[in-house]
Design a protein around this motif. Sequence first.
Motif, mmCIF file in Angstrom:
data_model
loop_
_atom_site.group_PDB
_atom_site.id
_atom_site.type_symbol
_atom_site.label_atom_id
_atom_site.label_comp_id
_atom_site.label_asym_id
_atom_site.label_seq_id
_atom_site.Cartn_x
_atom_site.Cartn_y
_atom_site.Cartn_z
ATOM 1 N N PRO A 19 4.183 -0.556 2.271
ATOM 2 C CA PRO A 19 4.092 -0.312 0.828
ATOM 3 C C PRO A 19 2.804 -0.854 0.204
ATOM 4 O O PRO A 19 2.260 -0.245 -0.723
ATOM 5 C CB PRO A 19 5.327 -1.030 0.281
ATOM 6 N N ARG A 20 2.303 -1.970 0.704
ATOM 7 C CA ARG A 20 1.055 -2.517 0.158
ATOM 8 C C ARG A 20 -0.113 -1.571 0.456
ATOM 9 O O ARG A 20 -0.977 -1.349 -0.402
ATOM 10 C CB ARG A 20 0.794 -3.904 0.744
ATOM 11 N N GLN A 21 -0.144 -1.018 1.670
ATOM 12 C CA GLN A 21 -1.188 -0.053 2.009
ATOM 13 C C GLN A 21 -1.126 1.146 1.074
ATOM 14 O O GLN A 21 -2.154 1.638 0.593
ATOM 15 C CB GLN A 21 -1.023 0.410 3.457
ATOM 16 N N CYS A 22 0.071 1.632 0.807
ATOM 17 C CA CYS A 22 0.253 2.767 -0.086
ATOM 18 C C CYS A 22 -0.304 2.461 -1.477
ATOM 19 O O CYS A 22 -1.018 3.289 -2.068
ATOM 20 C CB CYS A 22 1.737 3.119 -0.176
ATOM 21 N N ILE A 25 -4.194 2.303 -1.540
ATOM 22 C CA ILE A 25 -4.849 3.608 -1.417
ATOM 23 C C ILE A 25 -4.607 4.470 -2.641
ATOM 24 O O ILE A 25 -5.543 5.015 -3.248
ATOM 25 C CB ILE A 25 -4.373 4.342 -0.152
ATOM 26 N N HIS A 26 -3.356 4.601 -3.049
ATOM 27 C CA HIS A 26 -2.998 5.597 -4.056
ATOM 28 C C HIS A 26 -2.964 5.038 -5.480
ATOM 29 O O HIS A 26 -2.923 5.816 -6.429
ATOM 30 C CB HIS A 26 -1.648 6.229 -3.698
ATOM 31 N N GLN A 27 -2.985 3.731 -5.603
ATOM 32 C CA GLN A 27 -3.001 3.125 -6.934
ATOM 33 C C GLN A 27 -4.356 2.514 -7.241
ATOM 34 O O GLN A 27 -4.919 2.727 -8.317
ATOM 35 C CB GLN A 27 -1.902 2.061 -7.022
ATOM 36 N N GLU A 28 -4.884 1.772 -6.289
ATOM 37 C CA GLU A 28 -6.170 1.108 -6.490
ATOM 38 C C GLU A 28 -7.351 1.947 -5.999
ATOM 39 O O GLU A 28 -8.503 1.554 -6.200
ATOM 40 C CB GLU A 28 -6.169 -0.248 -5.762
ATOM 41 N N LEU A 160 4.281 3.336 -7.673
ATOM 42 C CA LEU A 160 3.037 3.709 -8.351
ATOM 43 C C LEU A 160 3.178 3.589 -9.867
ATOM 44 O O LEU A 160 2.206 3.275 -10.563
ATOM 45 C CB LEU A 160 2.627 5.122 -7.957
ATOM 46 N N ALA A 161 4.379 3.812 -10.385
ATOM 47 C CA ALA A 161 4.601 3.681 -11.828
ATOM 48 C C ALA A 161 4.617 2.226 -12.257
ATOM 49 O O ALA A 161 4.273 1.903 -13.400
ATOM 50 C CB ALA A 161 5.914 4.356 -12.219
ATOM 51 N N SER A 162 4.984 1.337 -11.356
ATOM 52 C CA SER A 162 5.105 -0.085 -11.700
ATOM 53 C C SER A 162 3.757 -0.767 -11.875
ATOM 54 O O SER A 162 3.631 -1.751 -12.600
ATOM 55 C CB SER A 162 5.897 -0.824 -10.618
ATOM 56 N N GLY A 163 2.730 -0.270 -11.179
ATOM 57 C CA GLY A 163 1.428 -0.917 -11.232
ATOM 58 C C GLY A 163 1.360 -2.209 -10.430
ATOM 59 O O GLY A 163 0.367 -2.929 -10.486
ATOM 60 N N VAL A 164 2.400 -2.508 -9.673
ATOM 61 C CA VAL A 164 2.471 -3.746 -8.897
ATOM 62 C C VAL A 164 1.973 -3.494 -7.477
ATOM 63 O O VAL A 164 2.307 -2.472 -6.864
ATOM 64 C CB VAL A 164 3.919 -4.279 -8.855
ATOM 65 N N ILE A 165 1.171 -4.424 -6.961
ATOM 66 C CA ILE A 165 0.742 -4.366 -5.566
ATOM 67 C C ILE A 165 1.712 -5.218 -4.746
ATOM 68 O O ILE A 165 1.786 -6.432 -4.947
ATOM 69 C CB ILE A 165 -0.691 -4.896 -5.380
ATOM 70 N N PRO A 166 2.465 -4.630 -3.832
ATOM 71 C CA PRO A 166 3.443 -5.407 -3.055
ATOM 72 C C PRO A 166 2.773 -6.454 -2.180
ATOM 73 O O PRO A 166 1.576 -6.382 -1.881
ATOM 74 C CB PRO A 166 4.139 -4.342 -2.201
ATOM 75 N N ALA A 167 3.574 -7.411 -1.763
ATOM 76 C CA ALA A 167 3.102 -8.435 -0.831
ATOM 77 C C ALA A 167 2.817 -7.792 0.526
ATOM 78 O O ALA A 167 3.334 -6.716 0.837
ATOM 79 C CB ALA A 167 4.148 -9.532 -0.681
ATOM 80 N N PRO A 168 1.997 -8.425 1.345
ATOM 81 C CA PRO A 168 1.724 -7.892 2.688
ATOM 82 C C PRO A 168 2.996 -7.784 3.517
ATOM 83 O O PRO A 168 3.947 -8.542 3.323
ATOM 84 C CB PRO A 168 0.755 -8.916 3.288
ATOM 85 N N THR A 169 3.002 -6.854 4.439
ATOM 86 C CA THR A 169 4.144 -6.699 5.327
ATOM 87 C C THR A 169 4.306 -7.930 6.211
ATOM 88 O O THR A 169 3.322 -8.599 6.560
ATOM 89 C CB THR A 169 3.983 -5.451 6.219
ATOM 90 N N SER A 170 5.545 -8.214 6.560
ATOM 91 C CA SER A 170 5.809 -9.331 7.467
ATOM 92 C C SER A 170 5.535 -8.945 8.917
ATOM 93 O O SER A 170 5.457 -9.807 9.787
ATOM 94 C CB SER A 170 7.265 -9.791 7.325
#
Length: 208
Positions: A19-22, A25-28, A160-170
């Motif tokens: 999700p962070r990669q997504c 790429i698609h938000q930032e 994408l609507a939230s504008g939040v960048i998720p934490a890195p994957t574990s």
Amino acid sequence: MPELHPIMLSALQHYSYCPRQCALIHQEQIFEDNVFTIRGHLAHERVDSGESGMEYGVRVERALPLFSERLGLVGKADVVEFLADGTPYPVEYKQGKRQQKLHDEVQLAAQALCLEEMTGKPVPEGAIYHHKTRRRRVVAIDTALREHTIALVQQVRDLLASGVIPAPTSERALCQNCSLIDACQPDLVGKTATLARLHQHLFVVEDE
């Protein structure tokens, strides 16, 4: 029903992978190449050409634009073969070997859902062509894969609507082959306790 803001088909594969990669790429709008993405570009040279025609009695369309108004998806298929009765058969090209999880299958299923809406014909299966082995792998577009894909569409839209960048994957093994590892900084960002401590002292002015 309000019009859905379209999301890219590729975003589903990126989200499934990380999700962070997504979001990056698609938000930032951050994207960088590495040896794996460059190999992927080379493997896609012909399918990105947009050539079409008859091959072995089958109509073949390359880089075919796709959309789904129902799901709010846009993108393109690497290759779509149209069988004798007009049934679309999507073929997704991948440079590397088969993934353990359903990242690539999700992207193929989303293409199938778009093609069904566009043509009115059911798409019961497609294939993933692995350039490394030069073999096709048939993928059944079954109920479970469809439901999983549709659920991911909503998750990507919410992200994408939230504008939040998720934490890195574990799953740090995923990070090693990711072209965004320098922009993502998973090891640094993953140290939440360290970052919280630094943040507390960021604006502290010490007496001289």
